[in-house]
Design a protein around this motif. Structure first.
Motif, PDB file in Angstrom:
ATOM      1  N   LYS B  93       8.323  -2.846  10.968  1.00 48.06           N
ATOM      2  CA  LYS B  93       7.842  -1.676  10.223  1.00 48.06           C
ATOM      3  C   LYS B  93       6.977  -0.786  11.124  1.00 48.06           C
ATOM      4  O   LYS B  93       7.015   0.438  11.017  1.00 48.06           O
ATOM      5  N   ARG B  94       6.198  -1.400  12.023  1.00 43.40           N
ATOM      6  CA  ARG B  94       5.339  -0.583  12.886  1.00 43.40           C
ATOM      7  C   ARG B  94       6.162   0.161  13.946  1.00 43.40           C
ATOM      8  O   ARG B  94       5.810   1.268  14.339  1.00 43.40           O
ATOM      9  N   LEU B  95       7.258  -0.468  14.385  1.00 46.16           N
ATOM     10  CA  LEU B  95       8.114   0.184  15.377  1.00 46.16           C
ATOM     11  C   LEU B  95       9.006   1.243  14.730  1.00 46.16           C
ATOM     12  O   LEU B  95       9.345   2.241  15.354  1.00 46.16           O
ATOM     13  N   TYR B  96       9.400   0.982  13.490  1.00 46.13           N
ATOM     14  CA  TYR B  96      10.268   1.933  12.766  1.00 46.13           C
ATOM     15  C   TYR B  96       9.589   2.287  11.441  1.00 46.13           C
ATOM     16  O   TYR B  96      10.019   1.850  10.375  1.00 46.13           O
ATOM     17  N   ILE B 128       5.488  -3.142   3.546  1.00 42.63           N
ATOM     18  CA  ILE B 128       6.742  -3.877   3.440  1.00 42.63           C
ATOM     19  C   ILE B 128       6.893  -4.411   2.006  1.00 42.63           C
ATOM     20  O   ILE B 128       5.939  -4.386   1.227  1.00 42.63           O
ATOM     21  N   VAL B 129       8.082  -4.873   1.705  1.00 40.74           N
ATOM     22  CA  VAL B 129       8.329  -5.521   0.415  1.00 40.74           C
ATOM     23  C   VAL B 129       8.600  -6.992   0.701  1.00 40.74           C
ATOM     24  O   VAL B 129       9.323  -7.325   1.640  1.00 40.74           O
ATOM     25  N   VAL B 130       8.000  -7.860  -0.085  1.00 40.98           N
ATOM     26  CA  VAL B 130       8.243  -9.288   0.054  1.00 40.98           C
ATOM     27  C   VAL B 130       8.948  -9.774  -1.205  1.00 40.98           C
ATOM     28  O   VAL B 130       8.456  -9.568  -2.318  1.00 40.98           O
ATOM     29  N   ASN B 210       7.138   1.979  -3.306  1.00 40.65           N
ATOM     30  CA  ASN B 210       5.766   1.846  -2.823  1.00 40.65           C
ATOM     31  C   ASN B 210       5.716   1.897  -1.301  1.00 40.65           C
ATOM     32  O   ASN B 210       4.793   2.482  -0.736  1.00 40.65           O
ATOM     33  N   SER B 211       6.706   1.269  -0.625  1.00 40.78           N
ATOM     34  CA  SER B 211       6.628   1.319   0.836  1.00 40.78           C
ATOM     35  C   SER B 211       6.872   2.732   1.357  1.00 40.78           C
ATOM     36  O   SER B 211       6.277   3.124   2.344  1.00 40.78           O
ATOM     37  N   ALA B 212       7.712   3.504   0.658  1.00 35.56           N
ATOM     38  CA  ALA B 212       7.909   4.903   1.075  1.00 35.56           C
ATOM     39  C   ALA B 212       6.615   5.696   0.907  1.00 35.56           C
ATOM     40  O   ALA B 212       6.315   6.585   1.694  1.00 35.56           O
ATOM     41  N   THR B 217       1.414  -3.495   0.620  1.00 38.60           N
ATOM     42  CA  THR B 217       2.452  -4.514   0.466  1.00 38.60           C
ATOM     43  C   THR B 217       2.819  -4.688  -1.007  1.00 38.60           C
ATOM     44  O   THR B 217       1.938  -4.788  -1.860  1.00 38.60           O
ATOM     45  N   SER B 218       4.117  -4.747  -1.292  1.00 39.19           N
ATOM     46  CA  SER B 218       4.591  -5.086  -2.636  1.00 39.19           C
ATOM     47  C   SER B 218       5.159  -6.495  -2.583  1.00 39.19           C
ATOM     48  O   SER B 218       5.958  -6.820  -1.700  1.00 39.19           O
ATOM     49  N   PHE B 219       4.746  -7.304  -3.525  1.00 38.37           N
ATOM     50  CA  PHE B 219       5.103  -8.726  -3.511  1.00 38.37           C
ATOM     51  C   PHE B 219       5.785  -9.071  -4.829  1.00 38.37           C
ATOM     52  O   PHE B 219       5.184  -8.957  -5.895  1.00 38.37           O
TER      53      PHE B 219
END
Lengths: 73, 257
Positions: B93-96, B128-130, B210-212, B217-219
């Motif tokens: 996620k940090r790279l993209y 991210i989404v978990v 949520n990530s957009a 973090t969404s879990f």
């Protein structure tokens, strides 16, 4: 107005888990006495006249082997 | 005869209301009949299709039965060492930063060997989404006791049932994660019936949205059954899950900000 539905099961993909059978609100689906090439008793429309095309069976199918059709009559 | 005619009239392309999403590949899943993983994979794939993000989504598969998730969902994937999916997802996620990144982990992966990774990723609030599949057992390796195994539950490594004095109590890791400030959405859902599956799908979609929005973090925990590990039929396992798992792992949103 009523809804009439029908399902098509990919019988080779179906593993006969019965999750669709218990989720069908109109008792349309049952497991076939016939088996597929892997030996699973696949799901089929035992009472096609009951189907309303609600998509519950397809939604819960872990192997996504059900396609649902629906018409308003 | 009337009925036969009717069926032919119904099964026409213009009447199709549900079919397999193209994001899901045609490969036959290796999961046991009735496994919750199949339903969960499908819901993830349907959300990806509906949001139109197939080219922009990267999944991280775990170690466990769902290690082969990359054979079924047609997106970019990485495969992490046991429990380390949140660390890989963080880097990805940090790279993209414009990609949608999610991990798909079981309870043996996330709540045991990967506890450190998931806690810190959630605490840092990585965008991210978990997706956490909790079936209270190690399915892939033969049904050993997991941290999430219920009290008194018999497994290969607790043949007389889980005991508090010997094994401790079940770990409600989702409750712990909801306390972390980095998480924006923590929920517990299930997929054993159509209503549950539809709710779970909405939860997964909310996670991606949520990530957009860079909310953190969404879990999403999905309380699942492992009928082979539990040594029950698929339908019986789902009933057992509703009766025994839900009181320990109640469904609903734990956090939504």
């Amino acid at each position: 107005m009523a809804l009439r539905g029908a399902i098509v099961v990919d019988t080779e993909k179906c593993k006969g888990c019965s999750v669709c059978v218990v989720n069908c609100p109109t008792n349309t689906i049952a497991l076939s006495k016939e088996v597929n090439s892997k030996g699973y008793n696949y799901a089929y429309m035992a009472s096609p006249e009951n189907c309303t095309g609600c998509t519950n069976c397809a939604t819960v199918c872990p192997d996504t082997c059900i396609t649902v059709y629906r018409v308003k009559v | 005869m009337h009925t036969t005619m009717d069926i032919k009239d119904i099964i026409k392309p213009e009447n199709k209301v549900y079919s397999k999403t193209p994001v899901l590949l045609d490969n036959v899943m290796h999961y046991c009949p009735g496994c919750s993983h199949g339903t969960a994979h499908k819901l993830v794939a349907e959300v990806i299709e509906e949001m139109g993000i197939q080219e922009n989504t990267i999944g991280v598969s775990p170690v466990g039965c769902s290690v082969f998730a990359y054979n079924y969902v047609d997106i970019d994937w990485q495969q992490a060492a046991h429990g380390r999916a949140p660390a890989l997802a963080t880097a990805t996620k940090r790279l993209y930063p414009d990609k949608y990144v999610f991990t798909y982990q079981g309870d043996g992966d996330l709540a045991s060997i990967g506890t450190a990774e998931i806690m810190h990723a959630c605490n840092r609030g990585e965008n991210i989404v978990v997706i956490f599949i909790n079936n209270a057992i190690y399915g892939m390796t033969g049904g050993q006791m997991a941290p999430t195994t219920l009290m008194g539950m018999k497994t290969a490594t607790s043949p007389y049932g889980r005991r508090e004095d010997l094994h401790g109590k079940p770990l409600r890791i989702t409750d712990l994660i909801s306390q972390l400030e980095g998480t924006c959405y923590v929920t517990r859902q299930s997929v054993q019936n159509a209503a549950g599956a539809r709710k779970t799908k909405r939860a997964i979609r909310k996670g991606f949205e949520n990530s957009a929005k860079k909310k953190g973090t969404s879990f999403i925990e999905i309380v699942s059954s492992c009928n082979s590990g539990w040594k029950m039929s698929p339908v019986k396992a789902n009933e057992w899950m509703v009766e025994n798992m839900f009181p320990s792992y109640p469904l609903g949103d734990l956090k939504d900000i």
